[in-house]
Motif scaffolding. Structure first.
Motif, PDB file in Angstrom:
ATOM      1  N   SER A  44      33.613  45.853  -8.885  1.00 41.84           N
ATOM      2  CA  SER A  44      35.031  46.180  -9.076  1.00 41.84           C
ATOM      3  C   SER A  44      35.739  45.139  -9.938  1.00 41.84           C
ATOM      4  O   SER A  44      36.681  45.472 -10.649  1.00 41.84           O
ATOM      5  CB  SER A  44      35.740  46.351  -7.732  1.00 41.84           C
ATOM      6  N   SER A  45      35.270  43.893  -9.908  1.00 38.46           N
ATOM      7  CA  SER A  45      35.856  42.873 -10.782  1.00 38.46           C
ATOM      8  C   SER A  45      35.547  43.183 -12.245  1.00 38.46           C
ATOM      9  O   SER A  45      36.412  43.044 -13.118  1.00 38.46           O
ATOM     10  CB  SER A  45      35.304  41.490 -10.437  1.00 38.46           C
ATOM     11  N   ASN A  94      31.784  39.048  -2.658  1.00 34.34           N
ATOM     12  CA  ASN A  94      32.786  38.471  -3.557  1.00 34.34           C
ATOM     13  C   ASN A  94      34.168  38.447  -2.909  1.00 34.34           C
ATOM     14  O   ASN A  94      34.977  37.564  -3.215  1.00 34.34           O
ATOM     15  CB  ASN A  94      32.807  39.200  -4.900  1.00 34.34           C
ATOM     16  N   ASN A  95      34.441  39.385  -2.017  1.00 30.61           N
ATOM     17  CA  ASN A  95      35.695  39.301  -1.255  1.00 30.61           C
ATOM     18  C   ASN A  95      35.738  38.037  -0.417  1.00 30.61           C
ATOM     19  O   ASN A  95      36.776  37.386  -0.315  1.00 30.61           O
ATOM     20  CB  ASN A  95      35.837  40.511  -0.318  1.00 30.61           C
ATOM     21  N   GLU A 119      36.378  35.110  -2.797  1.00 33.87           N
ATOM     22  CA  GLU A 119      37.719  35.061  -3.401  1.00 33.87           C
ATOM     23  C   GLU A 119      38.832  34.946  -2.364  1.00 33.87           C
ATOM     24  O   GLU A 119      39.826  34.273  -2.596  1.00 33.87           O
ATOM     25  CB  GLU A 119      37.958  36.318  -4.244  1.00 33.87           C
ATOM     26  N   GLU A 133      30.667  43.700  -3.510  1.00 34.60           N
ATOM     27  CA  GLU A 133      32.089  43.786  -3.161  1.00 34.60           C
ATOM     28  C   GLU A 133      32.397  42.948  -1.914  1.00 34.60           C
ATOM     29  O   GLU A 133      33.368  42.191  -1.879  1.00 34.60           O
ATOM     30  CB  GLU A 133      32.497  45.244  -2.917  1.00 34.60           C
ATOM     31  N   ALA A 171      33.827  38.218 -15.087  1.00 32.75           N
ATOM     32  CA  ALA A 171      34.922  39.146 -15.397  1.00 32.75           C
ATOM     33  C   ALA A 171      36.010  38.506 -16.272  1.00 32.75           C
ATOM     34  O   ALA A 171      36.471  39.116 -17.244  1.00 32.75           O
ATOM     35  CB  ALA A 171      35.533  39.684 -14.098  1.00 32.75           C
ATOM     36  N   GLY A 222      42.576  45.786 -10.208  1.00 32.59           N
ATOM     37  CA  GLY A 222      41.837  45.323  -9.039  1.00 32.59           C
ATOM     38  C   GLY A 222      42.142  46.224  -7.867  1.00 32.59           C
ATOM     39  O   GLY A 222      42.820  47.241  -8.019  1.00 32.59           O
ATOM     40  N   GLU A 229      30.491  32.559  -6.969  1.00 28.89           N
ATOM     41  CA  GLU A 229      30.077  33.841  -7.539  1.00 28.89           C
ATOM     42  C   GLU A 229      28.642  33.835  -8.057  1.00 28.89           C
ATOM     43  O   GLU A 229      27.958  34.861  -8.009  1.00 28.89           O
ATOM     44  CB  GLU A 229      31.055  34.244  -8.650  1.00 28.89           C
ATOM     45  N   GLY A 237      37.625  46.102 -13.255  1.00 26.83           N
ATOM     46  CA  GLY A 237      38.992  45.647 -13.500  1.00 26.83           C
ATOM     47  C   GLY A 237      39.120  44.984 -14.868  1.00 26.83           C
ATOM     48  O   GLY A 237      40.125  45.148 -15.558  1.00 26.83           O
ATOM     49  N   ASP A 251      30.187  41.367 -13.758  1.00 25.81           N
ATOM     50  CA  ASP A 251      30.552  41.234 -12.346  1.00 25.81           C
ATOM     51  C   ASP A 251      31.594  40.127 -12.166  1.00 25.81           C
ATOM     52  O   ASP A 251      32.128  39.594 -13.139  1.00 25.81           O
ATOM     53  CB  ASP A 251      29.300  40.980 -11.494  1.00 25.81           C
ATOM     54  N   ALA A 252      31.851  39.792 -10.915  1.00 20.73           N
ATOM     55  CA  ALA A 252      32.901  38.818 -10.599  1.00 20.73           C
ATOM     56  C   ALA A 252      32.659  37.480 -11.302  1.00 20.73           C
ATOM     57  O   ALA A 252      33.606  36.781 -11.664  1.00 20.73           O
ATOM     58  CB  ALA A 252      32.975  38.614  -9.084  1.00 20.73           C
TER      59      ALA A 252
END
Lengths: 114, 170
Positions: free
Chosen positions: A56-57, B71-72, B75, B68, A26, B132, B35, A60, A22-23
């Motif tokens: 998604s991280s 984490n958005n 970040e 998602e 990553a 990404g 995170e 990626g 995960d993020a």
């Protein structure tokens, strides 16, 4: 983030010993994949069977791993239903060769589980 | 082990628990914008929703969407600095889960949630594959009634997820 590898004559199998990609991990994942793909056989199987969650991280980072292993084939194996769903939703399942398991990838050639 | 509390964090870590109970159909979490805190918040959220008897597929989908969205915030709204606070509120309306996410970070670009696009398979050579940008596509694909508001200095994102026929409250 623990990854290890095992080589046979022409395949390197990299196993991810984490339940999440995960993020939070990553970037580390991507860096470790770069190191592990630098040498060794040209066909690489990434065994994700211990990974229960990817975001998604993480996705990626898997894509980045394939791109940075330029010249090598990076294939995936052992995707849990939740992980496979992320690949399907983003259509990345059409970009990677995906095997049921690392054993199937090594023994059965190119059977695509998707 | 109790994590060290930093002065700007307030009581975020004390409130880091909760569950949606039949008598109190609400889950409220406040946590720092990094995170690893998001990981913990996801774990708490999934534990709080555990008794809802969702299928494994639904649990995976809820966890993915929350990852998602949160984490958005880490970040982008807070720029990865890890010094903000995120509030997550989950409530239940019959077979619909209602999510509210609040933060005090930067507003969305142009005041709107970004569009999300799936991979364009026709134009993608391997070296051009995106690494990404899938987050908003996944969020839009898996949620309903996604709305974003800027209230003063706060971002407020809300969305819903409908559970399938297997939903049974205990």
């Amino acid at each position: 983030m623990q990854l290890d590898y095992h080589d046979t004559a022409n395949v390197r199998t990299i196993t991810v010993h984490e339940d999440r990609v995960d993020a939070a991990v990553a970037i580390t994942f991507k860096d470790k994949m770069r190191d592990l793909c630098e040498d060794g056989p040209d066909r690489v199987i990434l065994d994700l069977s211990q990974v229960m969650f990817i975001d998604s991280s993480g996705l990626g980072a898997v894509v980045a791993s394939m791109k940075q292993a330029s010249g090598k084939a990076l294939e995936l194996a052992g995707l849990s239903p939740t992980v496979l769903k992320v690949f399907r939703l983003t259509r990345m399942d059409s970009v990677f060769v995906i095997h049921e398991s690392a054993a199937a990838a090594l023994g059965g050639g190119l059977a695509n589980a998707s | 082990m109790r994590p060290e509390r930093l002065s700007f964090m307030g009581h975020a870590r004390d409130l880091h628990k909760g569950s949606i109970l039949p008598t109190c159909p609400r889950l409220h979490l406040v946590f720092p914008s990094d995170e690893l805190a998001v990981r913990k918040a996801l774990k708490s959220s999934m534990a709080g929703l555990a008794h809802m008897d969702m299928s494994a597929d639904e649990k995976g989908t809820v966890e993915l969407v929350l990852a998602e969205v949160l984490n958005n915030v880490v970040e982008h709204a807070y720029g990865g600095a890890g010094q903000g606070v995120i509030e997550l509120d989950v409530s239940r309306d019959d077979d619909i889960l209602v999510f509210d996410v609040l933060d005090d970070g930067l507003p969305m670009p142009d005041g709107e949630t970004p569009a999300g696009r799936p991979l364009d398979l026709d134009t993608c050579a391997e070296q051009d594959l995106p690494e990404g940008g899938f987050g908003w596509f996944l969020i839009r694909e898996l949620t309903q009634d996604l709305t974003y508001r800027r209230d003063g200095n706060r971002n407020h994102l809300s969305f819903k997820m409908r559970l399938g026929d297997k939903y049974r409250p205990n």
